[in-house]
Motif scaffolding. Structure first.
Motif, mmCIF file in Angstrom:
data_model
loop_
_atom_site.group_PDB
_atom_site.id
_atom_site.type_symbol
_atom_site.label_atom_id
_atom_site.label_comp_id
_atom_site.label_asym_id
_atom_site.label_seq_id
_atom_site.Cartn_x
_atom_site.Cartn_y
_atom_site.Cartn_z
ATOM 1 N N PHE A 147 -0.482 2.817 1.771
ATOM 2 C CA PHE A 147 0.788 3.370 1.285
ATOM 3 C C PHE A 147 0.606 4.044 -0.068
ATOM 4 O O PHE A 147 1.056 5.178 -0.282
ATOM 5 C CB PHE A 147 1.814 2.237 1.191
ATOM 6 C CG PHE A 147 3.176 2.669 0.711
ATOM 7 C CD1 PHE A 147 3.920 3.599 1.408
ATOM 8 C CD2 PHE A 147 3.709 2.134 -0.460
ATOM 9 C CE1 PHE A 147 5.179 3.993 0.977
ATOM 10 C CE2 PHE A 147 4.960 2.519 -0.905
ATOM 11 C CZ PHE A 147 5.700 3.452 -0.189
ATOM 12 N N ILE A 148 -0.080 3.372 -0.987
ATOM 13 C CA ILE A 148 -0.262 3.915 -2.336
ATOM 14 C C ILE A 148 -1.128 5.175 -2.307
ATOM 15 O O ILE A 148 -0.838 6.173 -2.976
ATOM 16 C CB ILE A 148 -0.871 2.844 -3.264
ATOM 17 C CG1 ILE A 148 0.156 1.729 -3.496
ATOM 18 C CG2 ILE A 148 -1.304 3.455 -4.591
ATOM 19 C CD1 ILE A 148 -0.413 0.496 -4.177
ATOM 20 N N VAL A 149 -2.202 5.145 -1.507
ATOM 21 C CA VAL A 149 -3.069 6.321 -1.400
ATOM 22 C C VAL A 149 -2.299 7.502 -0.807
ATOM 23 O O VAL A 149 -2.457 8.656 -1.238
ATOM 24 C CB VAL A 149 -4.322 6.000 -0.556
ATOM 25 C CG1 VAL A 149 -5.089 7.271 -0.221
ATOM 26 C CG2 VAL A 149 -5.226 5.028 -1.299
ATOM 27 N N SER A 150 -1.437 7.239 0.171
ATOM 28 C CA SER A 150 -0.629 8.306 0.772
ATOM 29 C C SER A 150 0.347 8.894 -0.242
ATOM 30 O O SER A 150 0.548 10.112 -0.292
ATOM 31 C CB SER A 150 0.129 7.773 1.990
ATOM 32 O OG SER A 150 -0.758 7.402 3.019
ATOM 33 N N GLY A 200 -3.890 -12.004 3.978
ATOM 34 C CA GLY A 200 -3.963 -11.319 2.694
ATOM 35 C C GLY A 200 -4.726 -10.009 2.784
ATOM 36 O O GLY A 200 -4.347 -9.014 2.157
ATOM 37 N N GLY A 201 -5.810 -9.979 3.565
ATOM 38 C CA GLY A 201 -6.559 -8.746 3.760
ATOM 39 C C GLY A 201 -5.728 -7.676 4.444
ATOM 40 O O GLY A 201 -5.803 -6.494 4.092
ATOM 41 N N THR A 202 -4.922 -8.093 5.408
ATOM 42 C CA THR A 202 -4.054 -7.148 6.111
ATOM 43 C C THR A 202 -3.025 -6.538 5.168
ATOM 44 O O THR A 202 -2.813 -5.322 5.153
ATOM 45 C CB THR A 202 -3.332 -7.857 7.278
ATOM 46 O OG1 THR A 202 -4.308 -8.342 8.204
ATOM 47 C CG2 THR A 202 -2.390 -6.906 7.982
ATOM 48 N N VAL A 203 -2.381 -7.369 4.362
ATOM 49 C CA VAL A 203 -1.366 -6.881 3.427
ATOM 50 C C VAL A 203 -1.982 -5.948 2.392
ATOM 51 O O VAL A 203 -1.417 -4.886 2.071
ATOM 52 C CB VAL A 203 -0.655 -8.056 2.726
ATOM 53 C CG1 VAL A 203 0.264 -7.559 1.618
ATOM 54 C CG2 VAL A 203 0.152 -8.857 3.732
ATOM 55 N N LEU A 204 -3.150 -6.323 1.875
ATOM 56 C CA LEU A 204 -3.823 -5.477 0.888
ATOM 57 C C LEU A 204 -4.152 -4.104 1.485
ATOM 58 O O LEU A 204 -3.979 -3.068 0.826
ATOM 59 C CB LEU A 204 -5.095 -6.158 0.401
ATOM 60 C CG LEU A 204 -5.889 -5.408 -0.674
ATOM 61 C CD1 LEU A 204 -5.055 -5.201 -1.930
ATOM 62 C CD2 LEU A 204 -7.177 -6.172 -1.011
ATOM 63 N N ALA A 205 -4.599 -4.092 2.739
ATOM 64 C CA ALA A 205 -4.914 -2.831 3.409
ATOM 65 C C ALA A 205 -3.658 -1.982 3.594
ATOM 66 O O ALA A 205 -3.687 -0.753 3.419
ATOM 67 C CB ALA A 205 -5.575 -3.103 4.757
ATOM 68 N N GLY A 220 7.097 2.494 5.094
ATOM 69 C CA GLY A 220 7.002 3.689 4.266
ATOM 70 C C GLY A 220 5.871 4.583 4.727
ATOM 71 O O GLY A 220 5.986 5.816 4.735
ATOM 72 N N LEU A 221 4.766 3.968 5.154
ATOM 73 C CA LEU A 221 3.616 4.726 5.644
ATOM 74 C C LEU A 221 3.944 5.458 6.942
ATOM 75 O O LEU A 221 3.406 6.534 7.201
ATOM 76 C CB LEU A 221 2.435 3.776 5.848
ATOM 77 C CG LEU A 221 1.045 4.381 6.006
ATOM 78 C CD1 LEU A 221 0.718 5.303 4.840
ATOM 79 C CD2 LEU A 221 0.007 3.283 6.113
ATOM 80 N N TYR A 222 4.829 4.882 7.769
ATOM 81 C CA TYR A 222 5.273 5.589 8.969
ATOM 82 C C TYR A 222 5.889 6.936 8.584
ATOM 83 O O TYR A 222 5.573 7.978 9.171
ATOM 84 C CB TYR A 222 6.308 4.756 9.723
ATOM 85 C CG TYR A 222 5.738 3.757 10.702
ATOM 86 C CD1 TYR A 222 4.433 3.297 10.590
ATOM 87 C CD2 TYR A 222 6.514 3.252 11.738
ATOM 88 C CE1 TYR A 222 3.917 2.379 11.483
ATOM 89 C CE2 TYR A 222 6.008 2.327 12.637
ATOM 90 C CZ TYR A 222 4.710 1.896 12.501
ATOM 91 O OH TYR A 222 4.204 0.991 13.392
ATOM 92 N N GLY A 223 6.803 6.888 7.616
ATOM 93 C CA GLY A 223 7.448 8.122 7.193
ATOM 94 C C GLY A 223 6.471 9.098 6.570
ATOM 95 O O GLY A 223 6.529 10.311 6.824
ATOM 96 N N LEU A 224 5.550 8.596 5.759
ATOM 97 C CA LEU A 224 4.557 9.461 5.127
ATOM 98 C C LEU A 224 3.649 10.117 6.156
ATOM 99 O O LEU A 224 3.323 11.306 6.053
ATOM 100 C CB LEU A 224 3.717 8.643 4.136
ATOM 101 C CG LEU A 224 4.428 8.261 2.829
ATOM 102 C CD1 LEU A 224 3.693 7.118 2.136
ATOM 103 C CD2 LEU A 224 4.531 9.476 1.912
ATOM 104 N N THR A 225 3.248 9.355 7.173
ATOM 105 C CA THR A 225 2.398 9.921 8.227
ATOM 106 C C THR A 225 3.127 11.036 8.964
ATOM 107 O O THR A 225 2.562 12.114 9.211
ATOM 108 C CB THR A 225 1.974 8.816 9.219
ATOM 109 O OG1 THR A 225 1.226 7.817 8.528
ATOM 110 C CG2 THR A 225 1.119 9.398 10.336
ATOM 111 N N GLY A 226 4.392 10.798 9.334
ATOM 112 C CA GLY A 226 5.178 11.833 9.998
ATOM 113 C C GLY A 226 5.341 13.060 9.130
ATOM 114 O O GLY A 226 5.277 14.199 9.613
ATOM 115 N N TRP A 227 5.520 12.841 7.829
ATOM 116 C CA TRP A 227 5.697 13.963 6.909
ATOM 117 C C TRP A 227 4.422 14.800 6.825
ATOM 118 O O TRP A 227 4.480 16.027 6.873
ATOM 119 C CB TRP A 227 6.072 13.428 5.528
ATOM 120 C CG TRP A 227 6.434 14.490 4.545
ATOM 121 C CD1 TRP A 227 7.633 15.135 4.408
ATOM 122 C CD2 TRP A 227 5.570 15.048 3.541
ATOM 123 N NE1 TRP A 227 7.579 16.044 3.384
ATOM 124 C CE2 TRP A 227 6.325 16.014 2.838
ATOM 125 C CE3 TRP A 227 4.255 14.804 3.164
ATOM 126 C CZ2 TRP A 227 5.796 16.746 1.780
ATOM 127 C CZ3 TRP A 227 3.726 15.543 2.117
ATOM 128 C CH2 TRP A 227 4.492 16.501 1.431
#
Length: 447
Positions: A199-202, A189-194, A141-148
């Motif tokens: 994603f949420i901040v975007s 777990g740290g990776t997933v949280l990041a 989802g972050l990939y799409g948000l970054t492109g947008w």
């Protein structure tokens, strides 16, 4: 400095910073487990990170395709289409991420074998994979948000998100590993949280942009919920948008497969020559990676600006943008070539204190000097092609370059050894640029 150059740098510099932070997510994980005291953990993180790098790299079209289509809609000042594109890419990206979670056991089984995972690291890689896979919807989802955001002429937000992800990853991984003693699970777990934080901040940044009155209101005259409801109904009933989405992304996906084939073969061919030559090629490829980080920043600027001008039918602005991008590209070629020629050996010493590896790398350092001049044009025109959604040009140039790579390698390998591999790689970079220029000349508006 005139406004054209300022606008390019405004978009390029944050993108360069974002690019530099991308590999830090994996490096942070590696650094944390490096202090646990078990080499199996280090191997597990290396293999696990590579598995997800391969998976996500193949889906890079979610960013690139979204960027090009959004920048054109932005140029037309079509706010509703901008929202349609965003929702469409989120449906696809998050949907694929959820499919990865559902099919995780099959993916795990296949990827662990594909990566030739050491037996002693198998259980740790599996543990890492089974946790990090839950970040797949967020990452895609972050990939799409970054492109947008890039298409909306905003590279600052992706930069802030990338930096935030690394801060969260560092703090969470350290806390989970050294306070809770979760070891490999804590790193994962740290990776997933990041990932979910980014994603949420975007998404929140999108929400703020939708509410903000300004240059381009995304949902005019309506509240956000009503606007998104209209968008969902619209994108589900209008087939033309989906057709364009899949056309653009199909070409980018096939082009990515060509890139993967060349990069995997390059690494494999080096490995077949022994550990020393693999180390030499890996060190020298960092010079390509550094140049690519810089040029990708200008390519992202090219995506945003060329798409905007093309969408607005401002062909004069498009031509000026392309020429200025090549001007910056020439500056980067001169700068990086000079740095590599005069500081290449010193840089290799920074990467390793193994003098034997540096000594073995010296005969091949000349090829690394040629990376900037061979690769610049392809980077610039990739950005322009994405902005124009002329993705067939990207696929054509990369496919021709891939064929050239394998042809040159097999013709020269018997006589030139590892030099043949580097000549083939430089031929690949150069041919991508030549084929891209030839394809671009079909568009009289570009040059």
């Amino acid at each position: 400095m005139d406004n054209w150059n300022k606008e390019i740098l405004r978009l390029a510099i944050p993108s360069i910073i974002s690019n530099v932070t991308v590999p830090l997510l994996g490096l942070v994980d590696l650094a944390v487990v490096g202090h646990i005291g078990n080499e199996a953990y280090i191997s597990a993180i290396a293999v696990g990170s590579m598995i997800f790098n391969v998976m996500y790299w193949l889906l890079g079209f979610l960013r690139m395709g979204t960027s090009g289509m959004t920048s054109q809609a932005c140029g037309r000042q079509d706010g509703q289409e901008c929202v349609d594109i965003l929702v469409r890419t989120l449906i696809i990206g998050v949907g694929i991420g959820l499919l990865f979670i559902v099919a995780q056991r099959g993916i795990e089984w296949g990827m662990l074998r594909l990566m030739n995972t050491p037996e002693g690291s198998w259980q740790f890689v599996a543990a890492y994979f089974r946790i990090v896979i839950w970040g797949a919807p967020a990452m895609l989802g972050l990939y799409g948000l970054t492109g947008w955001f890039i298409g909306m002429q905003d590279t600052r937000t992706p930069m802030v998100v990338a930096v935030l992800q690394n801060v969260v990853n560092i703090l969470a991984s350290l806390f989970f590993v050294f306070v809770f003693n979760w070891k490999i699970s804590g790193v994962a777990g740290g990776t997933v949280l990041a990932q979910w934080t980014g994603f949420i901040v975007s998404l929140f940044a999108v929400y703020r942009r939708m509410k903000k009155e300004g240059e381009l209101e995304l949902v005019t005259g309506q509240n956000i919920c009503a606007g998104l409801q209209m968008t969902f109904r619209h994108i589900l009933t209008v087939k033309s948008g989906w057709g364009e989405f899949f056309r653009v992304n199909k070409d980018i996906f096939l082009r990515t497969l060509c890139l993967v084939a060349v990069n995997f073969f390059f690494t494999s061919a080096g490995g077949k020559q022994g550990a020393m030559m693999l180390a030499v090629n890996t060190l020298l490829m960092t010079l390509f990676t550094l140049f690519s980080y810089m040029m990708d920043g200008f390519a992202y600027a090219g995506e945003a600006l060329s798409g905007k001008f093309y969408g607005a039918r401002d062909m004069a602005g498009l031509r000026i943008t392309v020429r200025r991008l090549f001007g910056f590209g020439i500056i980067m070629v001169l700068m990086f070539t000079a740095v590599y020629v005069f500081g290449g050996v010193g840089f290799l010493h920074l990467l390793t204190d193994d003098t034997a590896v540096v000594t073995a790398a010296r005969p091949y350092l000349f090829w690394a000097y040629l990376i900037p001049v061979a690769g610049m044009a392809a980077f610039v025109l990739d950005g322009v092609f994405i902005g124009l959604t002329a993705t067939k040009g990207m696929l054509f140039s990369t496919a021709v370059a891939m064929v050239t790579f394998f042809a040159v390698y097999y013709l020269l390998w018997g006589s030139f050894g590892n030099n043949a591999l580097w000549i083939a790689f430089l031929s690949f970079l150069f041919m991508r640029g030549v084929a891209s220029v030839l394809w671009a000349r079909r568009y009289s508006t570009i040059f």
